[in-house]
Design a protein around this motif. Structure first.
Motif, short mmCIF file in Angstrom:
data_model
loop_
_atom_site.label_atom_id
_atom_site.label_comp_id
_atom_site.label_asym_id
_atom_site.label_seq_id
_atom_site.Cartn_x
_atom_site.Cartn_y
_atom_site.Cartn_z
N ALA A 330 0.89 -1.23 0.01
CA ALA A 330 0.00 0.13 -0.01
C ALA A 330 0.82 1.21 0.10
O ALA A 330 0.55 2.31 -0.56
CB ALA A 330 -0.97 -0.12 1.11
N LYS A 331 1.90 1.35 0.76
CA LYS A 331 2.87 2.34 0.94
C LYS A 331 3.52 2.68 -0.39
O LYS A 331 3.56 3.85 -0.77
CB LYS A 331 3.80 2.33 1.86
N GLU A 332 3.80 1.71 -1.23
CA GLU A 332 4.36 1.62 -2.36
C GLU A 332 3.63 2.27 -3.39
O GLU A 332 4.04 3.21 -4.26
CB GLU A 332 4.98 0.45 -2.59
N ALA A 333 2.44 1.74 -3.49
CA ALA A 333 1.27 2.23 -4.43
C ALA A 333 1.17 3.73 -4.15
O ALA A 333 0.88 4.55 -5.00
CB ALA A 333 0.05 1.31 -4.33
N VAL A 334 1.01 3.93 -2.84
CA VAL A 334 0.73 5.60 -2.67
C VAL A 334 1.82 6.58 -3.07
O VAL A 334 1.63 7.39 -3.61
CB VAL A 334 0.46 5.96 -1.08
N ASN A 335 2.98 5.84 -2.88
CA ASN A 335 4.07 6.61 -3.49
C ASN A 335 4.43 6.92 -4.79
O ASN A 335 4.69 8.10 -5.38
CB ASN A 335 5.45 6.26 -2.72
N GLN A 342 -4.08 2.95 -8.66
CA GLN A 342 -5.32 2.37 -9.19
C GLN A 342 -5.41 1.19 -8.98
O GLN A 342 -6.33 0.36 -8.72
CB GLN A 342 -5.54 2.97 -10.32
N ASN A 343 -4.41 0.33 -9.54
CA ASN A 343 -4.34 -1.22 -9.50
C ASN A 343 -4.50 -1.63 -8.04
O ASN A 343 -5.28 -2.74 -7.65
CB ASN A 343 -2.92 -1.69 -10.20
N PHE A 344 -4.02 -1.13 -7.14
CA PHE A 344 -4.04 -1.40 -5.86
C PHE A 344 -5.06 -1.37 -5.23
O PHE A 344 -5.93 -2.15 -4.54
CB PHE A 344 -2.87 -0.86 -4.67
N ILE A 345 -5.92 -0.06 -5.30
CA ILE A 345 -7.28 0.19 -4.88
C ILE A 345 -8.19 -0.82 -5.33
O ILE A 345 -9.18 -1.30 -4.62
CB ILE A 345 -7.49 1.85 -5.02
N TRP A 352 -13.80 1.22 -6.67
CA TRP A 352 -13.65 1.89 -8.20
C TRP A 352 -13.10 2.97 -7.86
O TRP A 352 -13.48 3.83 -7.17
CB TRP A 352 -15.00 1.86 -8.96
N TYR A 353 -11.94 3.20 -8.74
CA TYR A 353 -11.09 4.36 -8.62
C TYR A 353 -10.36 4.72 -9.83
O TYR A 353 -9.92 3.88 -10.43
CB TYR A 353 -9.89 3.76 -7.24
N SER A 354 -10.25 6.03 -9.90
CA SER A 354 -9.44 6.57 -10.93
C SER A 354 -8.36 7.10 -10.47
O SER A 354 -8.27 7.93 -9.38
CB SER A 354 -10.59 7.81 -11.64
N ALA A 355 -7.23 6.96 -11.16
CA ALA A 355 -5.99 7.26 -10.67
C ALA A 355 -5.63 8.88 -10.44
O ALA A 355 -5.02 9.44 -9.81
CB ALA A 355 -4.84 6.63 -11.63
#
Length: 617
Positions: A330-335, A342-345, A352-355
């Protein structure tokens, strides 16, 4: 709301259910106590208990015991390399109970459709494989074709691989089958005569589901945005009362797409207690307040979407090594943000999430532009001056014409005639599209969109040239006939120059002005921003239920800013199968430019100048 332990305990578990979901009930109380139970999952559980308490259906305890005994005999190889009897997590047991618990008086299953939505790596494919073995050999279904489907072939192949792996380590289980073919993904039970066949879409798969009728089907990763599979299977099951469709998936990327709409609709029905009894829903996802904080590395966000992955077999003791691994992911995706986040969320949080904000408008903003009237209603009120936007694509592709005009509404949003000063101006957009008649099915397959539903409504078929190509003359004749029958006038026609030369002189005859629009980002950028703003602030109006092709194109359109800072509208490319064409958006943008410029001119119109002159005489 945040679900508490007290909320769970307030749902008294009937004694007859303890044998089957008692451990899940304990898991819910424990998870709620540590803040890792989402409201959606809790509501699914509460609804299941309420169905039992209604006494409307027979509870099939004997059938559930038989099912769990059958599944418990399946052997799998664990990470320690040793064979183990399959032991389901409490949440997985609840999912199966939700499907097979209740029967009608004549012995049919109450549930005809089960939608199971959890985060990645919660054993979905493994659970579906066990379910398939039970459906093939343990239920009353006999001599039926079972369909294992997926929007992408590799998903169904993975699920079939899990199905076949179980027979490799279970000689007794393998003896139940007369044929298991990994290459063709086919199996036949010697006990029931049931067959299992796999279907998928995509360039490498030529089969379709058209013409098939079946009672039982399973779809893995349903939310990969190929709604044709689900619709076709459901269509093939309509003649059967005792039918079953089980779908399992994570959230995916196309915000505003057909599957996202389904997700929203199911959640809304769950929260409004409006789900039909024949539909079982298991939805594990974060709560709205978790998402509002945008703390994507918080375990509350991804923990609630993972009822199996994070927990030991007791269903509530957290696996420390998985929690640690997920926290790092999660931390890596946020960074990194963008596609990684988007892929992680979407896959690990079931959201459903738009980057980033790259759409012309959000799905909710687009739906807020819907009104209960349309083009014909405005003409009837007296709006006769309209603008055309034209996008004529390649000879085989979708071509679109958008017709639009600004009109007035009062304080309550009701249409006012042109001669009355309105409280607000809105821009009505109506889009007509064309495809070659003989290419319709090809576009249904490649675009993964049910164009057939809109023929002679929003979509028209070109028959010229034998029906193999777009016939621009036919498009012109349709528009010219519409002008004559409706009694309207075209102020300006704005067209993409591509493929327009053959009919340009004809549109000159029926339009006051024809403009060939420069398609460079520099020329379009300011109008693209204004077009997006008009959607976002509710200036645009589209008829409810009458612009499905335009809406689909809108959700597949992205704003791309080049190195010079100018915007262009591009087709979504994050997913290989996002093929729906955005020509209706291009046509609408072309038409919008002239309408927007004329509407926002500072100088008075000729009529207004004459009126002022007469008043001064």
């Amino acid at each position: 709301m945040a679900v508490t332990k007290e909320d769970v305990l307030a749902v008294a578990l009937p004694k007859e259910l303890e044998e089957f979901i008692g451990d899940y009930y304990v898991a819910l109380t424990k998870r709620a106590d540590i803040g890792l139970l989402g409201e959606s999952e809790f509501r699914c559980f509460r609804r299941y208990v309420q169905m039992y308490q209604s006494h409307m259906y027979q509870f099939d305890g004997q059938g559930l015991r038989r099912m769990f005994r059958f599944i418990g005999l399946i052997i799998y190889i664990d990470e320690d390399g040793k064979p183990h009897r399959l032991k389901l997590y409490p949440a997985q047991k609840f999912m199966l109970c939700g499907i097979f618990s209740y029967k009608t008086e004549d012995g049919r299953y109450v549930v005809n459709e089960a939608n199971l939505y959890v985060g990645r790596r919660n054993g979905k494919s493994f659970l579906l494989a066990a379910l398939l073995h039970y459906l093939m050999n343990g239920t009353k279904y006999k001599n039926e074709r079972l369909i294992l489907a997926s929007c992408k072939g590799q998903n169904a192949t993975i699920c079939f691989g899990e199905f076949a792996n179980a027979t490799d380590t279970n000689p007794d289980l393998k003896e139940l089958y007369t044929n298991i073919n990994r290459t063709s993904c086919y199996a036949r039970s010697g006990v029931t005569g049931n067959t299992l066949e796999m279907f998928r879409t995509g360039a490498g798969a030529k089969k379709t589901l058209d013409g098939f009728t079946n009672k039982v089907a399973v779809i893995d990763e349903e939310m990969l945005c190929d709604e044709i599979i689900t619709k076709t299977i459901q269509g093939g099951q309509t003649s059967f009362q005792d039918r079953l469709l089980v779908t399992m998936s994570t959230a995916q990327f196309t915000v505003g797409g057909e599957n996202h709409k389904k997700w929203i609709r199911l959640r809304k029905q769950l929260y409004e207690n409006a789900l039909a009894d024949n539909q079982f829903l298991f939805l594990a996802e974060p709560d709205a307040e978790d998402l509002a904080a945008k703390d994507y590395a918080n375990i509350n966000l991804w923990g609630k979407a993972n009822p199996c992955l994070l927990f030991e077999n007791d269903g509530y003791t957290i696996k420390k090594h998985i929690k640690k691994t997920y926290l790092q992911m999660a931390k890596e995706a946020v960074n990194k943000k963008g596609f990684d986040l988007q892929n992680f969320i979407t896959k690990n949080c079931n959201v459903w999430y738009s980057a980033e904000e790259r759409s012309l408008c959000t799905y909710d903003q687009m739906k807020a532009c819907e009104v209960n009237y349309g083009f014909d209603d405005l003409v009837a009120v007296g709006y006769v001056n309209w603008y055309l936007g034209i996008d004529l694509s390649q000879v085989l592709d979708l071509s679109s014409v958008a017709i639009m005009t600004y009109y007035g509404v009062d304080e309550e949003g009701k249409i006012v005639p042109p001669e009355i000063t309105p409280a607000k101006w809105r821009l009505m957009i109506h889009v007509l599209s064309w495809l070659p008649k003989n290419r319709l099915q090809q576009h249904i397959d490649t675009d993964q969109f049910s164009y057939m539903d809109y023929v002679d409504k929003e979509l028209f078929l070109c028959t010229g040239g034998g029906g193999d190509n777009i016939d621009t003359t036919q498009i012109y004749e349709h528009i010219a006939n519409m002008l004559e029958t409706k009694g309207i006038n075209i102020v300006t026609t704005t067209a993409d120059p591509y493929n327009f030369a053959g009919v340009q002189d004809r549109f000159d005859d029926i339009s006051e002005t024809v403009i060939l629009q420069n398609q460079t980002p520099k020329a379009l950028s300011q109008y693209i921003e204004a077009f997006g703003k008009a959607w976002k602030d509710g200036t645009i109006a589209i008829q409810k239920g009458g612009e499905e092709i335009l809406e689909k194109a809108m959700t597949n359109s992205l704003l791309v800013r080049n190195s010079s800072g100018y915007y262009s509208v591009e087709k979504m490319t994050l997913r290989a199968d996002s093929n729906i064409r955005i020509d209706p958006v291009d046509a609408s943008l072309n038409g919008f430019i002239a309408a927007y410029i004329d509407h926002n001119k500072a100088e008075a119109s000729g009529d207004q100048i004459v009126e002022e002159w007469l008043n001064n005489l």
